[in-house]
Design a protein around this motif. Structure first.
Motif, PDB file in Angstrom:
ATOM      1  N   ARG A   1      43.714 120.322  -0.524  1.00  0.00           N
ATOM      2  CA  ARG A   1      43.231 119.081  -1.132  1.00  0.00           C
ATOM      3  C   ARG A   1      42.835 118.082  -0.041  1.00  0.00           C
ATOM      4  O   ARG A   1      43.318 118.148   1.093  1.00  0.00           O
ATOM      5  CB  ARG A   1      44.280 118.473  -2.054  1.00  0.00           C
ATOM      6  CG  ARG A   1      45.550 118.008  -1.378  1.00  0.00           C
ATOM      7  CD  ARG A   1      46.280 116.995  -2.258  1.00  0.00           C
ATOM      8  NE  ARG A   1      46.563 117.523  -3.568  1.00  0.00           N
ATOM      9  CZ  ARG A   1      47.770 117.864  -3.997  1.00  0.00           C
ATOM     10  NH1 ARG A   1      48.818 117.768  -3.173  1.00  0.00           N
ATOM     11  NH2 ARG A   1      47.960 118.305  -5.215  1.00  0.00           N
ATOM     12  N   PRO A   2      41.920 117.126  -0.366  1.00  0.00           N
ATOM     13  CA  PRO A   2      41.510 116.126   0.626  1.00  0.00           C
ATOM     14  C   PRO A   2      42.719 115.421   1.235  1.00  0.00           C
ATOM     15  O   PRO A   2      43.678 115.088   0.547  1.00  0.00           O
ATOM     16  CB  PRO A   2      40.649 115.165  -0.185  1.00  0.00           C
ATOM     17  CG  PRO A   2      40.085 116.015  -1.282  1.00  0.00           C
ATOM     18  CD  PRO A   2      41.182 116.983  -1.632  1.00  0.00           C
TER      19      PRO A   2
ATOM     20  N   GLN B   1      39.232 110.549   5.997  1.00  0.00           N
ATOM     21  CA  GLN B   1      39.670 111.699   5.210  1.00  0.00           C
ATOM     22  C   GLN B   1      39.145 113.000   5.823  1.00  0.00           C
ATOM     23  O   GLN B   1      38.137 113.007   6.527  1.00  0.00           O
ATOM     24  CB  GLN B   1      39.169 111.604   3.762  1.00  0.00           C
ATOM     25  CG  GLN B   1      40.053 110.808   2.829  1.00  0.00           C
ATOM     26  CD  GLN B   1      39.658 111.054   1.382  1.00  0.00           C
ATOM     27  OE1 GLN B   1      38.503 111.337   1.072  1.00  0.00           O
ATOM     28  NE2 GLN B   1      40.617 110.951   0.494  1.00  0.00           N
TER      29      GLN B   1
ATOM     30  N   ILE C   1      38.161 116.745   4.225  1.00  0.00           N
ATOM     31  CA  ILE C   1      38.041 117.592   3.041  1.00  0.00           C
ATOM     32  C   ILE C   1      37.778 119.022   3.512  1.00  0.00           C
ATOM     33  O   ILE C   1      37.158 119.241   4.553  1.00  0.00           O
ATOM     34  CB  ILE C   1      36.926 117.116   2.079  1.00  0.00           C
ATOM     35  CG1 ILE C   1      35.563 117.154   2.768  1.00  0.00           C
ATOM     36  CG2 ILE C   1      37.237 115.719   1.560  1.00  0.00           C
ATOM     37  CD1 ILE C   1      34.414 116.843   1.820  1.00  0.00           C
TER      38      ILE C   1
ATOM     39  N   GLU D   1      36.010 122.308   2.689  1.00  0.00           N
ATOM     40  CA  GLU D   1      34.945 122.884   1.877  1.00  0.00           C
ATOM     41  C   GLU D   1      34.895 124.405   2.034  1.00  0.00           C
ATOM     42  O   GLU D   1      35.128 124.928   3.129  1.00  0.00           O
ATOM     43  CB  GLU D   1      33.595 122.306   2.295  1.00  0.00           C
ATOM     44  CG  GLU D   1      33.461 120.818   2.071  1.00  0.00           C
ATOM     45  CD  GLU D   1      32.099 120.312   2.499  1.00  0.00           C
ATOM     46  OE1 GLU D   1      31.628 119.336   1.921  1.00  0.00           O
ATOM     47  OE2 GLU D   1      31.512 120.904   3.433  1.00  0.00           O
TER      48      GLU D   1
END
Length: 631
Positions: free
Chosen positions: A203-204, A219, A221, A223
């Motif tokens: 999760r971020p 942040q 993230i 992908e």
């Protein structure tokens, strides 16, 4: 229950129910009412979660050869890949001109399991393309949807563990216990960890900032990469296939798995179960593809521009070729290669207490383990006792096939299965003989001609004592049921012996004092160490798995393994965009009006932010203010 408590204490709910009066009587009345509403919401939420996260049942036909009574097959006298393709009974009814085929057989009995067409370069490219197309939809699935697939696989595996174990036994010659420990238990552990903790790893993630960037929020993230591949070894066909597939899928990728030519029969069946599960859960099964080819065609996978990550499990020789091919498009690679894992036994260790773990560490799967114990390093005062323990057990160990039909006088209970093939037998015998001639003591050490399975591949469980660091057998990976017992005099010498090979995968340390064991463990050059245990760093799937030196690089397992299958993207943005955003001071804006004052501003800013005391910071701030006014 945490959700229920949170609802009970929700300020909005409490305010709505308690705004009429501040009296104690009404406050006491509010609590049970809020509890009632909270409990009702909780039940609805739980029912929704259960309905949308419960395992989806699916069926997959059990293959006939998984039955021990199966004997409807040709027995191959010397089974090996293409060697029997001249036999018309092993070829398809109408073979495709110009295509090569692979034979699959039970190495414990020689029984033919099937003949398969080998993938060529064009077929591999088509499979990669199909996986890439399917991933465009899969990457947009939620973690909840992916967890449901994982939970469905876990339930199916638990419910069908005996059949899965027998399939693995049939294709590799291992025993049911070896399959239970190395195939079923480890795969269940992997799935459980992904279900419970996979989302937390992906999760971020909010990252810390510094004073200069206090008005920014940072942040990371994670992908999906796209199409990832796994090239895996034959020793654990279930786990080696499922482990990279479930990790790749949970990270949002599609997966192209290249299995070993030795286990195409079982791997195809295991991966087809995943395809059926995906279909039952409403997803495109094309996101998982299986490739099986000859080495000459493998570069169509390893050098493909459409493959975004490669996980390789296998030999150092092949691993180097994979890494070189991957450089064509700078494809990241995780390499889990060979090992020569040491087990150091500290002085005054209770040998009888830990002998079962040492024996399992050496002879599990007939030594065909990347993290199997290959060297036992014991103090000279305890050498004789340890050698005697191994000698007594080795002399009693029974090898055979758990998948053979019952025969008169044959004990179905066996401690060891077969080897995957006999290709390395002469080399093993030569290494053991050389050690013996160099002063080592040998029990076993040769091919075993099984009385009931003359076409199976068996090697006698072996112990080689008084091994020293000058012998070739102390440095070459054996991947066989051979225990090397190496005496030492000092702890420093034991550590030097343990670190004295080109490998650095796993290790173990046994001793009466745990703190002493940990001190030694920290001195070992490897990726993983068990203290007073063997190989448990892989049962805990929260830990990264991998090695150093010639054992490879990169990690799979744990958060590190999942994240390696993603693109970590850093995103930074304004916390309060309406109030403060980055701007360039005029003294630094183009065109520069004065190089002197531009430098004074920037150097003063550095002193203000990073000066080693408050006086330096104040002087830096004064310099910044002064330079700002010089326009």
């Amino acid at each position: 229950m945490d959700a229920l408590i949170a609802l009970m204490n929700h300020p909005y709910l409490t305010m709505k129910l308690g705004t009429n009066t501040d009296s104690k009587r009404n406050i006491d009345a509010v609590y049970p009412i809020s509890l009632f509403f909270a409990f009702g919401i909780y039940l609805v939420f739980e029912r929704y979660q259960k309905r949308h996260n419960s395992a989806v049942p699916f069926e997959w036909k059990f293959p006939d050869p998984a039955e021990p009574t199966w004997d409807e097959s040709i027995i191959l006298e010397q089974p090996h890949l293409e060697s029997h393709l001249s036999n018309p009974d092993l070829l398809p009814h109408m073979p495709i001109p110009g295509r090569r085929y692979l034979t699959s057989f039970d190495p414990s009995t020689g029984r033919h399991l099937g003949t398969y067409i080998a993938d060529n370069e064009e077929e591999i490219e088509r499979k990669i393309a199909r996986a890439g197309k399917a991933q465009q939809t899969w990457k947009n699935t939620t973690f909840q949807q992916r967890r449901r697939v994982m939970r469905s696989l876990l339930k199916w595996l638990v419910d069908n563990q005996e059949v899965c174990a027998r399939v693995a036994c049939r294709d590799t010659g291992k025993t049911l216990i070896d399959a239970a420990l190395g195939e079923i238990l480890t795969t269940c552990s992997k799935l459980e960890w992904i279900i419970k903790h996979g989302e937390d790893a992906l999760r971020p993630e909010t990252r810390r900032s510094n004073f200069m960037m206090f008005y920014k929020k940072s942040q990371v993230i994670y992908e999906p990469l796209g199409v990832v591949s796994a090239i895996v070894s034959w020793n654990y066909p279930l786990h080696n296939a499922w482990s990279p597939i479930v990790a790749g899928l949970f990270a949002g990728n599609s997966v192209v798995l290249k299995c070993s030519e030795h286990v195409i029969w079982s791997t195809s069946w295991f991966v087809s179960a995943i395809s059926n599960c995906l279909r039952a859960c409403g997803h495109d099964p094309e996101i998982v593809q299986v490739v099986c080819c000859y080495p000459e065609q493998a570069e169509a996978l390893t050098a493909s521009p459409d493959i975004k990550h490669i996980t390789f499990i296998g030999s150092e020789t092949v691993g180097r070729k994979v890494a070189m091919a991957a450089t064509k498009h700078l494809t990241p690679v995780t390499l889990e290669l060979g090992g020569k894992d040491p087990s150091i036994i500290l002085p005054n260790t209770d040998l009888k207490k830990w002998a079962p773990l040492l024996l399992r560490g050496v002879y599990q799967n007939m030594g065909q383990n990347c993290i199997g114990i290959e060297r036992i390093i014991v103090h000279s005062e305890q050498y004789d006792d340890l050698f005697e323990i191994f000698e007594q057990v080795v002399d009693k160990m029974r090898v055979g096939s758990v998948m053979a039909p019952a025969q008169a006088g044959y004990l179905a209970t066996v401690e060891g299965g077969s080897m995957i093939s006999g290709d390395r037998f002469r080399g093993l015998e030569r290494l053991i003989k050389d050690a013996n001639e160099g002063g080592a003591i040998v029990v076993g050490g040769e091919e075993y001609k099984h009385v009931y399975h003359e076409h199976g591949y068996y090697f006698k469980p072996t112990v080689v004592g008084l091994v020293n660091d000058s012998m070739d057998i102390a440095h070459q990976e054996l991947f066989a049921p051979v225990a090397l017992i190496m005496p030492y005099e000092t702890i420093k010498e034991a550590v030097e012996i343990a670190n004295g090979t080109r490998y650095g995968l796993g290790a173990s340390v046994f001793g009466p004092d745990q703190e002493d064991c940990i001190k030694v463990a920290k001195q070992l050059e490897c990726g993983m160490v068990s203290v007073n245990d063997f190989g448990v760093f892989y049962i805990n799937q929260d830990l990264p798995f991998g090695g150093t030196k010639a054992s490879g690089y990169g990690r799979f397992g744990g958060p590190e393994g999942l994240r390696s299958l993603t693109n970590p993207k850093a995103i930074i943005y304004d916390r309060w965009p309406s109030f403060i955003q980055t701007s360039i001071p005029k003294v630094l804006d183009y065109p520069l009006r004065s190089l002197h004052w531009s430098w004074q501003f920037s150097s003063g800013l550095v002193r203000f932010l990073y000066g080693d005391n408050w006086r330096a910071s104040i002087r830096g701030l004064i310099t910044v203010i002064g330079a700002s006014g010089k326009q």
